[in-house]
Design a protein around this motif. Structure first.
Motif, short mmCIF file in Angstrom:
data_model
loop_
_atom_site.label_atom_id
_atom_site.label_comp_id
_atom_site.label_asym_id
_atom_site.label_seq_id
_atom_site.Cartn_x
_atom_site.Cartn_y
_atom_site.Cartn_z
N ARG A 254 4.72 -64.43 3.34
CA ARG A 254 4.78 -65.21 4.57
C ARG A 254 3.64 -66.23 4.64
NH1 ARG A 254 9.36 -63.29 7.68
NH2 ARG A 254 9.87 -61.31 6.63
N ALA A 255 3.96 -67.37 5.27
CA ALA A 255 2.93 -68.37 5.54
C ALA A 255 2.25 -68.11 6.87
CB ALA A 255 3.54 -69.77 5.51
N ASP A 256 2.97 -67.47 7.79
CA ASP A 256 2.40 -67.15 9.09
C ASP A 256 3.13 -65.94 9.66
OD1 ASP A 256 4.85 -68.22 9.88
OD2 ASP A 256 3.97 -70.17 10.33
N ARG A 257 2.68 -65.45 10.79
CA ARG A 257 3.22 -64.23 11.39
C ARG A 257 4.39 -64.56 12.31
NH1 ARG A 257 1.56 -58.78 12.38
NH2 ARG A 257 -0.27 -59.13 11.08
N PRO A 258 5.56 -63.93 12.08
CA PRO A 258 6.71 -64.18 12.94
C PRO A 258 6.57 -63.48 14.29
CG PRO A 258 7.26 -62.54 11.30
CD PRO A 258 5.88 -63.02 10.97
N ASP A 259 7.33 -63.96 15.28
CA ASP A 259 7.25 -63.40 16.62
C ASP A 259 7.68 -61.94 16.67
OD1 ASP A 259 6.39 -65.83 17.58
OD2 ASP A 259 8.38 -66.50 18.21
N TRP A 260 8.59 -61.52 15.79
CA TRP A 260 9.09 -60.16 15.87
C TRP A 260 8.11 -59.13 15.31
CZ3 TRP A 260 9.53 -57.60 11.26
CH2 TRP A 260 9.65 -58.37 10.10
N ALA A 261 7.05 -59.60 14.64
CA ALA A 261 6.04 -58.69 14.10
C ALA A 261 4.67 -59.09 14.61
CB ALA A 261 6.07 -58.70 12.57
N PRO A 262 4.42 -58.97 15.91
CA PRO A 262 3.16 -59.43 16.50
C PRO A 262 1.97 -58.63 15.99
CG PRO A 262 4.38 -58.14 18.09
CD PRO A 262 5.30 -58.34 16.91
#
Length: 267
Positions: A254-262
């Motif tokens: 991943r390049a950044d953290r998705p909303d579903w995995a805060p």
């Protein structure tokens, strides 16, 4: 109206036959286990369908690379060690190879960079009685932390793994790979970030679910059928049909953290 002796007998037989003719509903490995997951696991992630498909593909690739061919339908535990995810996923894999998502929760994997810390290894790991599980004693270390969680929590053991050191010269050494609960007061709130020395930390409620329903206990159940006593198994457990035996560790990149995995503290 009073019933005669024969009348009582007839009523008894009628009730018995009625009970025998009542429909018996089999356990649905996806629908029923999904309900149990939502009911009993207090830390959960709502994973979008496109991500579910992504993890099914990553798990399939890992199985192929490991040379593991699955014939029986079974549950699979998938863990993403990516620093932007840090999550556990429970899948049901049918005999035809179809993956169906059951539930997901935040987890913690290894955080290299300091002494005695490893990055959790990638791959497919077999949960067998050759590396016996045990239960946490609930004792605290010198820092007041219960590393395996509260007393009685099950520690899933996947044996020794050859991995690079996360410190010093990075030489390949042996690390014991385990999956377990963590300190409920001090560390469970950090799930969703890399925190461990290399093992996989999961919520205590998820630990209890996997343990009580024998979700990953295929080899343990076979040992019981062969007459081998196993003290680590709870006598009150309710094992599911077609349990699994594999832990699959992947990295989704991943390049950044998705909303579903805060991140922890942002749930």
């Amino acid at each position: 109206m009073l019933l005669t002796r024969h009348g009582f007998l007839w009523v008894f037989i009628t009730l018995v036959l009625a009970g025998l003719s009542s429909p018996v509903y089999p356990f649905d490995p996806v629908a029923d286990m999904s309900v149990l997951y939502r009911t009993h696991v207090d830390r959960r992630l709502d994973v979008p369908a496109v991500e579910v498909q992504r993890y099914a593909e990553l798990a399939t690739e890992a199985l192929v690379m490991a040379g593991v061919s699955l014939v029986q339908p079974q549950y699979l535990a998938v863990v993403d060690r990516d620093p932007e995810i840090q999550a556990f996923f429970l899948f049901w894999r049918s005999a035809q190879g179809e993956f169906q998502w059951v539930g997901a929760s935040p987890a913690s994997t290894g955080r290299p960079g300091s002494f005695d810390h490893f990055q959790t290894p990638l791959g497919v790991f077999d949960h067998t009685t050759e590396n016996p599980d045990f239960r946490a004693e609930g004792t605290r270390n010198s820092n007041g932390i219960r590393g395996y969680g509260a007393k009685g929590m099950r520690v899933y053991d996947f044996g020794w793994q050859h991995v690079p050191k996360g410190w010093g010269d990075g030489a390949v050494v042996d690390m014991r790979l385990q999956m377990h609960a963590t300190d409920p007061d001090l560390l469970e709130r950090r799930l969703g970030s890399a925190q461990s020395k290399g093992c996989i930390r999961i919520p205590a409620s998820l630990n209890r679910l996997l343990d009580h329903y024998g979700v990953l206990d295929a080899d343990y159940e076979q040992a019981l059928r062969n007459g081998r006593p196993l003290w680590v198994l709870d006598a009150q457990r309710e094992p599911v049909p077609y349990p699994g035996r594999y832990l699959i560790v992947v990295e989704s990149g991943r390049a950044d953290r998705p909303d579903w995995a805060p991140a922890p503290g942002r749930r």
